[in-house]
Design a protein around this motif. Structure first.
Motif, mmCIF file in Angstrom:
data_model
loop_
_atom_site.group_PDB
_atom_site.id
_atom_site.type_symbol
_atom_site.label_atom_id
_atom_site.label_comp_id
_atom_site.label_asym_id
_atom_site.label_seq_id
_atom_site.Cartn_x
_atom_site.Cartn_y
_atom_site.Cartn_z
ATOM 1 N N ALA A 13 39.778 46.606 23.120
ATOM 2 C CA ALA A 13 38.951 45.810 22.471
ATOM 3 C C ALA A 13 38.162 44.758 23.374
ATOM 4 O O ALA A 13 38.682 44.336 24.153
ATOM 5 C CB ALA A 13 39.851 44.866 21.393
ATOM 6 N N SER A 14 36.795 44.751 23.299
ATOM 7 C CA SER A 14 36.152 43.843 23.922
ATOM 8 C C SER A 14 36.299 42.354 23.500
ATOM 9 O O SER A 14 36.393 42.121 22.405
ATOM 10 C CB SER A 14 34.708 44.070 24.068
ATOM 11 N N PRO A 15 36.297 41.330 24.412
ATOM 12 C CA PRO A 15 36.186 40.091 24.019
ATOM 13 C C PRO A 15 34.832 39.671 23.218
ATOM 14 O O PRO A 15 34.042 40.542 23.305
ATOM 15 C CB PRO A 15 36.134 39.187 25.206
ATOM 16 N N ALA A 67 41.604 52.918 4.056
ATOM 17 C CA ALA A 67 41.268 53.206 5.446
ATOM 18 C C ALA A 67 42.639 53.790 6.274
ATOM 19 O O ALA A 67 43.712 52.904 6.049
ATOM 20 C CB ALA A 67 40.738 52.065 6.191
ATOM 21 N N GLN A 68 42.283 54.640 7.129
ATOM 22 C CA GLN A 68 43.331 55.018 8.097
ATOM 23 C C GLN A 68 42.965 54.570 9.629
ATOM 24 O O GLN A 68 42.053 53.573 9.640
ATOM 25 C CB GLN A 68 43.742 56.625 8.148
ATOM 26 N N ARG A 69 43.502 55.126 10.545
ATOM 27 C CA ARG A 69 43.194 54.890 11.924
ATOM 28 C C ARG A 69 41.686 54.812 12.409
ATOM 29 O O ARG A 69 41.111 55.705 11.658
ATOM 30 C CB ARG A 69 43.722 55.615 12.871
ATOM 31 N N GLY A 70 41.214 53.761 12.708
ATOM 32 C CA GLY A 70 39.696 53.720 12.923
ATOM 33 C C GLY A 70 39.340 52.914 13.900
ATOM 34 O O GLY A 70 40.309 52.038 14.633
ATOM 35 N N TYR A 71 38.220 52.908 14.913
ATOM 36 C CA TYR A 71 37.762 52.402 16.004
ATOM 37 C C TYR A 71 36.679 51.724 16.051
ATOM 38 O O TYR A 71 36.072 51.329 17.174
ATOM 39 C CB TYR A 71 37.915 53.503 17.151
ATOM 40 N N PHE A 109 46.919 56.430 18.002
ATOM 41 C CA PHE A 109 45.888 56.859 18.964
ATOM 42 C C PHE A 109 45.721 55.423 19.828
ATOM 43 O O PHE A 109 44.427 55.286 20.532
ATOM 44 C CB PHE A 109 44.861 57.469 18.703
ATOM 45 N N GLY A 110 46.245 54.329 19.261
ATOM 46 C CA GLY A 110 45.779 52.802 19.804
ATOM 47 C C GLY A 110 44.576 52.380 19.119
ATOM 48 O O GLY A 110 44.183 52.994 18.158
ATOM 49 N N HIS A 111 44.305 50.929 19.372
ATOM 50 C CA HIS A 111 43.204 50.406 18.838
ATOM 51 C C HIS A 111 41.998 50.542 19.520
ATOM 52 O O HIS A 111 42.032 51.159 20.573
ATOM 53 C CB HIS A 111 43.580 49.093 18.683
ATOM 54 N N GLY A 112 40.763 50.199 18.750
ATOM 55 C CA GLY A 112 39.364 50.156 19.572
ATOM 56 C C GLY A 112 38.257 49.447 19.089
ATOM 57 O O GLY A 112 37.761 49.018 19.807
ATOM 58 N N ALA A 113 38.511 48.751 17.688
ATOM 59 C CA ALA A 113 37.564 47.983 17.313
ATOM 60 C C ALA A 113 37.633 46.632 18.057
ATOM 61 O O ALA A 113 38.765 46.072 18.406
ATOM 62 C CB ALA A 113 37.689 47.631 15.795
ATOM 63 N N SER A 114 36.499 46.025 18.287
ATOM 64 C CA SER A 114 36.411 44.783 18.850
ATOM 65 C C SER A 114 35.981 43.437 17.994
ATOM 66 O O SER A 114 35.527 43.732 16.827
ATOM 67 C CB SER A 114 35.351 44.581 20.125
#
Length: 467
Positions: free
Chosen positions: A113-115, A197-201, A153-158
């Motif tokens: 995740a970006s700041p 919702a399931q896993r999402g990024y 698969f880990g997180h992705g959204a910021s």
């Protein structure tokens, strides 16, 4: 539509402020109005400064005279503040790490995740802790522990900011939600559950005219009221596990949905759970074990994809998600915004299922839409019709692309995991101007501001400018 779209794009271009405060800059668009950005650059060319940093997939963001990033070093999580002028590290702060989520795919990591910054303070998210807010000198303002999360698969959204609200979307196999927090106090303003919702990024974006938060996730794209968190509209019939972030140009939303086995024609009508129980539930306990299934595909994917809550059984929610997954269809879509309720059919402008990216987000620049597909396939698209104008491989820069495109001064910047930094001359018949070679991988997206290009590699943060 042509006249209205052109007017909207002119307004967007005029409104782009000189900032890059979040993932992909203004509203995650990837657009900068900076000029004089170098075409030729590299480890020894047009370098203003280079700052070694620990690894991380998060992209750099800029607040006034500082650049913020997150990183992982020897299993420890950090937030960095870097001086824009010199590249000097002003401070770094370690985040708590009460757990270490096992990530089943090496393409992701604990720092994705970006700041986001309001120009003074910075806000960060770590999947192994939650949210943290820091002041300009690095002192902690507040913290919000969250999780643990159910995303193999880990997180992705910021996180993003809108009207003093810090917004964070957390999609996972169970317990997905969208949350709004007062950025100054850390107080929760509202929280909206997303049980579909399931896993999402995908990172949320803002539709400013209606003050709506737009979230692309499993099986649907939704618009939520910024003040209340209530769902205003939905677009259905999509696949699961969405990665690219949508973009908004005027009143039009463009988004990409791609998942395996969801190409047009691959859809399947799975029977309701009650019918499945009548056929498969041999012990009549109201749920399905792996041994009761007969479809080899379901047996093979039982643990990783179907049993979402890891109970060892398929209950009704697991089954209904499987039904949605088999109905979903991949595509690049354009929708007219401003509706209410289910707008799946009523507001669709066009759909194209050709050559869909898995990870990189689309780009709308100078009246054209662009996509970047893994393997180094770049395309220009007519945003009014969805027609492909030019699609070709990036000669000399094939390979894997996780970073999303960014554009400034008539050029488009693409970064590959193989260390290629490609500069494209924008246009319907785009052309490659330069392939710059690095010895380090790119997974973070570029930041462009005030005539400077900021690139994060696997080992450093670079600042480039024409000399």
């Amino acid at each position: 539509m042509s006249r209205k779209l052109l007017a909207s794009v002119v307004l967007i271009t005029a409104a782009l402020s000189q900032d890059w405060t979040q993932f992909r800059g203004p509203n995650a668009s990837g657009l900068s109005n900076a000029t004089g950005i170098p075409v030729v650059f590299g480890p020894d060319t047009n370098v203003v400064w280079r700052t070694p940093l620990p690894p991380g997939h998060s992209s750099p963001v800029i607040g006034r005279d500082r650049i913020y990033l997150t990183a992982v070093e020897q299993e420890r999580l950090f937030t960095f503040a870097v001086d824009r002028a010199t590249g000097r590290i002003l401070w770094r702060r370690e985040a708590p790490r009460p757990r270490k989520q096992v990530i089943e795919r090496p393409a992701n990591g604990p720092v994705s995740a970006s700041p986001v910054t309001d120009g003074r303070n910075v806000f960060v998210f770590f999947q192994d802790f939650g949210l943290l807010a820091y002041g300009p000198d690095g002192h902690e303002l507040w913290r919000m522990p969250m999780g643990p999360f159910n995303n193999p698969f880990g997180h992705g959204a910021s996180p993003i900011l809108a009207r003093a609200k810090l917004l964070m979307n957390v999609d996972q196999d169970t317990g997905s939600f969208l949350i709004a927090i007062d950025k100054d106090t850390g107080k929760i303003l509202w929280r909206t559950e997303r049980p579909h919702a399931q896993r999402g990024y995908s990172t949320p974006v803002i539709y400013a005219p209606k003050q709506e938060v737009v979230v692309a996730g499993s099986y649907r794209v939704s618009g939520y009221d910024l003040e209340t968190g209530k769902e205003v509209w939905t677009i259905r019939g999509l696949p699961w596990q969405i990665k690219p972030t949508p973009i908004i140009a005027g009143d039009v939303l463009y988004f990409i949905t791609f998942s395996g086995e969801s190409d047009p024609g691959a859809q399947e009508d799975v029977p309701p759970f009650t019918d499945a129980l009548a056929t498969l539930d041999r012990n009549k306990d109201g749920k399905l074990s792996k041994s009761e299934l007969v479809d080899p595909r379901m047996i093979e994917r039982f643990d990783e994809y179907l049993d979402l809550d890891h109970t060892g059984f398929l209950e009704e929610r697991d089954w209904e998600h499987f039904r949605e997954r088999r109905r979903g269809e991949n595509g690049l879509r354009a929708y007219r915004l401003g509706g209410k309720g289910d707008i799946t059919t009523s507001h669709l402008l066009w759909k194209n299922s050709k050559s869909l990216p898995n990870v990189p987000s689309p780009l709308f620049y100078r009246d054209l839409l662009y996509t970047l597909k893994e393997g180094g396939i770049f395309a220009s698209i007519d945003p009014q019709t969805g027609e492909f104008l030019k699609q070709a491989r990036l000669q000399g820069a094939l390979g894997t692309y996780y970073a999303s495109p960014a554009a400034a001064d008539g050029n488009i910047y693409l970064l590959s995991e193989d260390g290629k930094a490609v500069v494209i001359k924008a246009g319907a018949q785009w052309e490659i101007l330069r392939v710059n070679q690095f010895e380090e991988a790119f997974t973070a997206s570029p930041a462009i501001l005030d005539g400077r290009l900021y690139l994060r590699t696997s080992h450093a943060l670079y600042c480039f400018a024409k000399k």
